[in-house]
Design an enzyme around this catalytic site. Structure first.
Site, PDB file in Angstrom:
ATOM      1  N   ARG A  45      51.546  50.429  31.319  1.00 22.50           N
ATOM      2  CA  ARG A  45      50.371  50.065  30.173  1.00 22.50           C
ATOM      3  C   ARG A  45      50.949  50.684  28.974  1.00 22.50           C
ATOM      4  O   ARG A  45      51.639  52.105  29.265  1.00 22.50           O
ATOM      5  CB  ARG A  45      49.117  50.978  30.711  1.00 22.50           C
ATOM      6  CG  ARG A  45      48.845  52.116  31.109  1.00 22.50           C
ATOM      7  CD  ARG A  45      47.713  52.656  31.554  1.00 22.50           C
ATOM      8  NE  ARG A  45      47.893  53.915  32.311  1.00 22.50           N
ATOM      9  CZ  ARG A  45      48.190  54.961  32.010  1.00 22.50           C
ATOM     10  NH1 ARG A  45      48.301  55.231  30.681  1.00 22.50           N
ATOM     11  NH2 ARG A  45      48.170  56.180  32.952  1.00 22.50           N
ATOM     12  N   THR A 110      42.743  43.933  43.256  1.00 23.79           N
ATOM     13  CA  THR A 110      41.050  43.478  43.831  1.00 23.79           C
ATOM     14  C   THR A 110      40.044  44.054  42.774  1.00 23.79           C
ATOM     15  O   THR A 110      40.323  44.668  41.681  1.00 23.79           O
ATOM     16  CB  THR A 110      41.038  44.214  45.111  1.00 23.79           C
ATOM     17  OG1 THR A 110      41.283  45.764  44.806  1.00 23.79           O
ATOM     18  CG2 THR A 110      42.050  43.777  46.038  1.00 23.79           C
ATOM     19  N   HIS A 165      39.830  53.666  53.052  1.00 19.85           N
ATOM     20  CA  HIS A 165      41.282  53.533  52.187  1.00 19.85           C
ATOM     21  C   HIS A 165      41.180  54.954  51.711  1.00 19.85           C
ATOM     22  O   HIS A 165      40.391  55.833  51.846  1.00 19.85           O
ATOM     23  CB  HIS A 165      41.007  52.479  50.886  1.00 19.85           C
ATOM     24  CG  HIS A 165      41.082  51.211  51.457  1.00 19.85           C
ATOM     25  ND1 HIS A 165      40.123  50.414  51.817  1.00 19.85           N
ATOM     26  CD2 HIS A 165      42.269  50.498  51.025  1.00 19.85           C
ATOM     27  CE1 HIS A 165      40.582  49.291  52.127  1.00 19.85           C
ATOM     28  NE2 HIS A 165      41.696  49.147  51.654  1.00 19.85           N
ATOM     29  N   LYS A 169      41.590  55.001  45.743  1.00 15.60           N
ATOM     30  CA  LYS A 169      40.956  53.710  45.661  1.00 15.60           C
ATOM     31  C   LYS A 169      39.752  53.758  44.607  1.00 15.60           C
ATOM     32  O   LYS A 169      38.909  54.375  44.625  1.00 15.60           O
ATOM     33  CB  LYS A 169      40.815  52.758  46.658  1.00 15.60           C
ATOM     34  CG  LYS A 169      40.323  51.592  46.609  1.00 15.60           C
ATOM     35  CD  LYS A 169      40.696  50.583  48.100  1.00 15.60           C
ATOM     36  CE  LYS A 169      40.193  49.247  47.917  1.00 15.60           C
ATOM     37  NZ  LYS A 169      41.114  48.484  46.613  1.00 15.60           N
TER      38      LYS A 169
HETATM   39  N1  LIG Z   1      46.157  42.359  47.775  1.00 15.24           N
HETATM   40  C1  LIG Z   1      46.871  43.495  48.596  1.00 15.24           C
HETATM   41  O1  LIG Z   1      47.522  43.269  49.680  1.00 15.24           O
HETATM   42  C2  LIG Z   1      46.649  44.977  47.728  1.00 15.24           C
HETATM   43  C3  LIG Z   1      45.771  45.181  46.686  1.00 15.24           C
HETATM   44  N2  LIG Z   1      45.959  46.243  46.308  1.00 15.24           N
HETATM   45  C4  LIG Z   1      45.320  46.279  44.979  1.00 15.24           C
HETATM   46  O2  LIG Z   1      46.137  46.446  43.848  1.00 15.24           O
HETATM   47  C5  LIG Z   1      45.857  47.149  42.892  1.00 15.24           C
HETATM   48  C6  LIG Z   1      46.677  48.256  42.578  1.00 15.24           C
HETATM   49  O3  LIG Z   1      46.541  49.348  43.429  1.00 15.24           O
HETATM   50  P1  LIG Z   1      47.784  50.686  43.536  1.00 15.24           P
HETATM   51  O4  LIG Z   1      48.976  50.285  43.332  1.00 15.24           O
HETATM   52  O5  LIG Z   1      47.177  51.329  44.592  1.00 15.24           O
HETATM   53  O6  LIG Z   1      47.035  51.366  42.132  1.00 15.24           O
HETATM   54  P2  LIG Z   1      47.582  52.321  41.256  1.00 15.24           P
HETATM   55  O7  LIG Z   1      46.638  52.981  40.333  1.00 15.24           O
HETATM   56  O8  LIG Z   1      48.617  53.371  42.041  1.00 15.24           O
HETATM   57  O9  LIG Z   1      48.551  51.150  40.441  1.00 15.24           O
HETATM   58  C7  LIG Z   1      48.200  50.334  39.216  1.00 15.24           C
HETATM   59  C8  LIG Z   1      49.066  50.522  38.073  1.00 15.24           C
HETATM   60  O10 LIG Z   1      48.883  49.640  37.153  1.00 15.24           O
HETATM   61  C9  LIG Z   1      49.076  50.185  35.803  1.00 15.24           C
HETATM   62  N3  LIG Z   1      48.453  49.690  34.709  1.00 15.24           N
HETATM   63  C10 LIG Z   1      47.139  49.620  34.602  1.00 15.24           C
HETATM   64  N4  LIG Z   1      46.968  48.617  33.473  1.00 15.24           N
HETATM   65  C11 LIG Z   1      48.055  48.128  33.154  1.00 15.24           C
HETATM   66  C12 LIG Z   1      48.557  47.398  31.934  1.00 15.24           C
HETATM   67  N5  LIG Z   1      48.020  46.903  30.978  1.00 15.24           N
HETATM   68  N6  LIG Z   1      49.880  47.056  32.003  1.00 15.24           N
HETATM   69  C13 LIG Z   1      50.822  47.560  32.923  1.00 15.24           C
HETATM   70  N7  LIG Z   1      50.370  48.442  33.998  1.00 15.24           N
HETATM   71  C14 LIG Z   1      49.311  48.634  34.173  1.00 15.24           C
HETATM   72  C15 LIG Z   1      48.397  51.830  36.134  1.00 15.24           C
HETATM   73  O11 LIG Z   1      49.036  52.567  35.106  1.00 15.24           O
HETATM   74  C16 LIG Z   1      48.941  52.034  37.347  1.00 15.24           C
HETATM   75  O12 LIG Z   1      50.345  52.473  37.505  1.00 15.24           O
HETATM   76  C17 LIG Z   1      44.316  47.764  43.284  1.00 15.24           C
HETATM   77  O13 LIG Z   1      43.208  46.532  42.603  1.00 15.24           O
HETATM   78  C18 LIG Z   1      44.445  47.541  44.845  1.00 15.24           C
HETATM   79  O14 LIG Z   1      43.252  47.448  45.505  1.00 15.24           O
HETATM   80  C19 LIG Z   1      46.622  47.445  46.904  1.00 15.24           C
HETATM   81  C20 LIG Z   1      47.337  47.090  47.859  1.00 15.24           C
HETATM   82  C21 LIG Z   1      47.439  45.932  48.616  1.00 15.24           C
HETATM   83  O1  LIG Z   2      43.678  49.754  47.103  1.00 15.60           O
HETATM   84  C1  LIG Z   2      44.590  49.546  48.111  1.00 15.60           C
HETATM   85  O2  LIG Z   2      45.063  50.417  48.490  1.00 15.60           O
HETATM   86  C2  LIG Z   2      44.274  48.263  48.797  1.00 15.60           C
HETATM   87  N1  LIG Z   2      43.623  47.422  48.312  1.00 15.60           N
HETATM   88  C3  LIG Z   2      43.397  46.025  48.986  1.00 15.60           C
HETATM   89  C4  LIG Z   2      41.870  45.798  49.125  1.00 15.60           C
HETATM   90  O3  LIG Z   2      40.979  46.255  48.224  1.00 15.60           O
HETATM   91  O4  LIG Z   2      41.505  45.333  50.125  1.00 15.60           O
HETATM   92  C5  LIG Z   2      44.194  45.610  50.200  1.00 15.60           C
HETATM   93  C6  LIG Z   2      44.561  46.924  51.145  1.00 15.60           C
HETATM   94  O5  LIG Z   2      43.361  47.290  51.911  1.00 15.60           O
HETATM   95  C7  LIG Z   2      44.753  48.173  50.441  1.00 15.60           C
END
Ligand SMILES: NC(=O)C1=CN([C@@H]2O[C@H](COP(=O)(O)OP(=O)(O)OC[C@H]3O[C@@H](n4cnc5c(N)ncnc54)[C@H](O)[C@@H]3O)[C@@H](O)[C@H]2O)C=CC1
Ligand SMILES: O=C(O)C1=N[C@H](C(=O)O)C[C@H](O)C1
Length: 277
Positions: A45, A110, A165, A169
């Site tokens: 960002r 998410t 989690h 989160k």
């Molecule tokens: N679908 C899946 O299997 C999984 C989904 N998630 C989801 O992924 C998302 C991120 O999770 P984490 O990595 O743990 O969060 P995090 O907070 O560690 O990382 C998010 C990153 O996005 C950046 N960001 C925010 N706005 C931005 C923009 N406009 N441009 C570029 N970068 C930007 C932030 O600065 C931060 O570095 C959450 O919604 C989480 O629930 C997380 C793990 C697995």
């Molecule tokens: O935020 C996370 O870390 C994760 N987010 C996903 C979710 O909202 O289900 C997937 C995973 O559980 C990790």
């Protein structure tokens, strides 16, 4: 360092958004080692202190030749796929740019609202979007099992989804919990929106027959744990998934980016990618 063989190989070029995040860093590590895809961009960002730095150095290692950028238009224009684990607002903005570039958008973010989903649907008219609240094989199998068990049991079996989690989160219930709840509702021939009961507190009254309840635990460094509980008279069935390593989600997302390379515009999920549909 980015391998010149990787560049010349014609491997799909991938831009990772949220490069400094928990998922962003995991994806970058895996892409730098990959022989199937190559990292071509790392977005953060505007105002983030990693912008302008080599992503390898920012992550505490050697330079890899990719500079963290906040210029999404330029970075996404050279991507064959964008892998995006950020925030709902950022994901909606990236969807438009990724569609303009006719690249595959893999979305793990998410907490998306109906209005966000409408933007994604519009973007998917121009390029493939692959979105899942959980990119693991285990959870995507569990969705099918949940659907089947819910269909087999009557409404006298109460359904509760419990998730845990890490303390960082920001959304609840988790995307995975909502997918599991949706699968349970489908098994009962209903829509989750009509059955969903959020976390309870105070004098809630007795449980409504047929409802699907959600509870969220937040603490420490829990990667992601989900239980679907079917509670009957004198017995309980618990379907459980435990994630112990974020690499699981990152590998699933890279697999989705590769799978999407020959797909037309449209909305896809991990069941499509994994052939579970
Ligand atoms: N679908 C899946 O299997 C999984 C989904 N998630 C989801 O992924 C998302 C991120 O999770 P984490 O990595 O743990 O969060 P995090 O907070 O560690 O990382 C998010 C990153 O996005 C950046 N960001 C925010 N706005 C931005 C923009 N406009 N441009 C570029 N970068 C930007 C932030 O600065 C931060 O570095 C959450 O919604 C989480 O629930 C997380 C793990 C697995
Ligand atoms: O935020 C996370 O870390 C994760 N987010 C996903 C979710 O909202 O289900 C997937 C995973 O559980 C990790």
């Amino acid at each position: 360092m980015i391998d010149s063989q990787q560049v010349e190989s014609g491997l799909p070029g991938i831009v990772v958004t949220g490069a400094s995040g928990r998922m962003g860093q995991m994806l970058i590590r895996l892409l730098l080692e990959s022989d199937q895809a190559r990292l071509v961009g790392a977005l953060e960002r505007p105002g983030h202190d990693w912008v302008g730095r080599d992503i390898g150095e920012a992550m505490g290692g050697a330079a890899v030749g990719v500079t963290v950028s906040d210029d999404a238009v330029t970075e996404i224009a050279r991507a064959q796929a964008v892998i995006d684990f950020t925030s709902p607002a950022a994901t909606v903005a990236f969807a438009e740019l990724t569609a303009q570039a006719r690249a595959v958008h893999v979305i793990g973010t998410t907490g998306l609202e109906e209005s966000d989903l409408a933007h994604l649907k519009a973007a998917a008219r121009h390029a493939p979007i692959i979105r899942a609240g959980n990119m693991s094989l285990g959870v995507n199998l569990l969705l099918g099992l949940t659907r089947k068990v819910a269909a087999a049991l009557g409404e006298d079996w109460d359904i509760e989804v419990v998730e845990a989690h890490h303390r960082h989160k920001v959304d609840a219930p988790s995307g995975t919990a909502l997918m599991l709840g949706e699968a349970a509702a489908e098994g009962r021939g209903a829509r989750l929106a009509d059955l969903r009961v959020p976390a309870r507190e105070g004098i809630t009254g007795v449980r409504e027959t047929g409802s699907i309840g959600f509870s969220a635990i937040r603490g420490g460094d829990v990667v992601g744990e989900h239980d679907v509980i079917f509670a009957g008279a004198g017995e309980r069935i618990v379907l459980r998934h435990l994630a112990t390593d974020r690499a699981l989600f990152a590998r699933g997302a890279i697999r989705a980016a590769l799978w999407g390379q020959d797909k037309g515009p449209g909305e896809y999920d991990m069941a499509d990618v994994l052939g579970l549909g």
